[in-house]
Design a protein around this motif. Sequence first.
Motif, PDB file in Angstrom:
ATOM      1  N   UNK A  15      -1.975   5.301   8.223  1.00 43.59           N
ATOM      2  CA  UNK A  15      -2.799   6.501   8.418  1.00 43.59           C
ATOM      3  C   UNK A  15      -2.500   7.577   7.368  1.00 43.59           C
ATOM      4  N   UNK A  16      -1.252   7.922   7.193  1.00 44.76           N
ATOM      5  CA  UNK A  16      -0.882   9.035   6.307  1.00 44.76           C
ATOM      6  C   UNK A  16      -1.114   8.728   4.830  1.00 44.76           C
ATOM      7  N   UNK A  17      -1.042   7.460   4.456  1.00 42.18           N
ATOM      8  CA  UNK A  17      -1.240   7.086   3.052  1.00 42.18           C
ATOM      9  C   UNK A  17      -2.635   6.539   2.784  1.00 42.18           C
ATOM     10  N   UNK A  18      -3.466   6.508   3.824  1.00 38.95           N
ATOM     11  CA  UNK A  18      -4.789   5.901   3.692  1.00 38.95           C
ATOM     12  C   UNK A  18      -4.659   4.504   3.075  1.00 38.95           C
ATOM     13  N   UNK A  34       2.715 -16.537   4.678  1.00 33.80           N
ATOM     14  CA  UNK A  34       3.562 -17.674   5.065  1.00 33.80           C
ATOM     15  C   UNK A  34       4.930 -17.195   5.548  1.00 33.80           C
ATOM     16  N   UNK A  35       5.394 -16.066   5.008  1.00 33.60           N
ATOM     17  CA  UNK A  35       6.720 -15.534   5.332  1.00 33.60           C
ATOM     18  C   UNK A  35       6.666 -14.371   6.319  1.00 33.60           C
ATOM     19  N   UNK A  36       5.530 -14.230   7.009  1.00 34.74           N
ATOM     20  CA  UNK A  36       5.355 -13.186   8.031  1.00 34.74           C
ATOM     21  C   UNK A  36       5.649 -11.784   7.514  1.00 34.74           C
ATOM     22  N   UNK A  37       5.196 -11.497   6.306  1.00 31.36           N
ATOM     23  CA  UNK A  37       5.370 -10.170   5.716  1.00 31.36           C
ATOM     24  C   UNK A  37       4.096  -9.365   5.899  1.00 31.36           C
ATOM     25  N   UNK A  38       4.267  -8.060   5.899  1.00 31.20           N
ATOM     26  CA  UNK A  38       3.140  -7.148   5.944  1.00 31.20           C
ATOM     27  C   UNK A  38       2.997  -6.509   4.575  1.00 31.20           C
ATOM     28  N   UNK A  39       1.811  -6.626   3.984  1.00 27.75           N
ATOM     29  CA  UNK A  39       1.536  -6.029   2.684  1.00 27.75           C
ATOM     30  C   UNK A  39       0.515  -4.913   2.835  1.00 27.75           C
ATOM     31  N   UNK A  40       0.805  -3.796   2.180  1.00 23.31           N
ATOM     32  CA  UNK A  40      -0.085  -2.640   2.175  1.00 23.31           C
ATOM     33  C   UNK A  40      -0.383  -2.244   0.746  1.00 23.31           C
ATOM     34  N   UNK A  41      -1.556  -1.695   0.527  1.00 23.60           N
ATOM     35  CA  UNK A  41      -1.931  -1.123  -0.767  1.00 23.60           C
ATOM     36  C   UNK A  41      -2.352   0.321  -0.553  1.00 23.60           C
ATOM     37  N   UNK A  42      -1.974   1.199  -1.488  1.00 22.42           N
ATOM     38  CA  UNK A  42      -2.473   2.572  -1.438  1.00 22.42           C
ATOM     39  C   UNK A  42      -2.646   3.097  -2.860  1.00 22.42           C
ATOM     40  N   UNK A  43      -3.413   4.143  -2.987  1.00 21.81           N
ATOM     41  CA  UNK A  43      -3.701   4.692  -4.311  1.00 21.81           C
ATOM     42  C   UNK A  43      -2.710   5.781  -4.722  1.00 21.81           C
ATOM     43  N   UNK A  44      -1.827   6.199  -3.811  1.00 29.11           N
ATOM     44  CA  UNK A  44      -0.868   7.257  -4.117  1.00 29.11           C
ATOM     45  C   UNK A  44       0.110   6.820  -5.206  1.00 29.11           C
ATOM     46  N   UNK A  45       0.644   7.796  -5.943  1.00 26.23           N
ATOM     47  CA  UNK A  45       1.748   7.511  -6.850  1.00 26.23           C
ATOM     48  C   UNK A  45       2.980   7.194  -6.006  1.00 26.23           C
ATOM     49  N   UNK A  48       7.130  11.074  -0.802  1.00 25.12           N
ATOM     50  CA  UNK A  48       7.123  12.425  -0.228  1.00 25.12           C
ATOM     51  C   UNK A  48       6.452  12.437   1.136  1.00 25.12           C
ATOM     52  N   UNK A  49       5.316  11.789   1.235  1.00 22.36           N
ATOM     53  CA  UNK A  49       4.590  11.729   2.508  1.00 22.36           C
ATOM     54  C   UNK A  49       5.416  10.979   3.554  1.00 22.36           C
ATOM     55  N   UNK A  50       5.987   9.857   3.163  1.00 18.62           N
ATOM     56  CA  UNK A  50       6.763   9.063   4.112  1.00 18.62           C
ATOM     57  C   UNK A  50       7.998   9.823   4.594  1.00 18.62           C
ATOM     58  N   UNK A  51       8.632  10.558   3.698  1.00 16.51           N
ATOM     59  CA  UNK A  51       9.767  11.386   4.091  1.00 16.51           C
ATOM     60  C   UNK A  51       9.359  12.478   5.061  1.00 16.51           C
ATOM     61  N   UNK A  52       8.176  13.041   4.847  1.00 21.37           N
ATOM     62  CA  UNK A  52       7.713  14.133   5.710  1.00 21.37           C
ATOM     63  C   UNK A  52       7.381  13.670   7.129  1.00 21.37           C
TER      64      UNK A  52
END
Length: 115
Positions: free
Chosen positions: A9-12, A87-98, A104-108
């Motif tokens: 949500x926070x990183x779109x 295959x390894x039960x990983x979660x992958x995410x993509x975002x456009x943030x630097x 910074x967002x994740x820390x907040x």
Amino acid sequence: MVKLADVVDKLNARVICGNGDVNREIHFGFASDLMSDVLTLDADNLLLITGLNNLQTIRTSEMSDISFILFVRDKKVSKEMKELACENNMTLLECSFSMFKACSVLGSIGLKPVY
């Protein structure tokens, strides 16, 4: 601890693999494009934040027991990366943030650093 759904949500962010994991909690975050640094980590429930989008990232994460990877700077996951991650039960995410902004967002929202 931060729920994966809050990260999305926070990183779109886009969930590429591991849609069923959005209610899982992540305890720590670590940002790096150097996989040699990732190999030194010893933490559970870790989110790797990286711009290095290749198969080596998935393989290194597998060896380090990392289940969550966030690709920043609008880097795209390849078909081969997605297949190996799923295959390894990983979660992958993509975002456009630097990487800096994503961290910074994740820390907040309460994600703690490994060190």
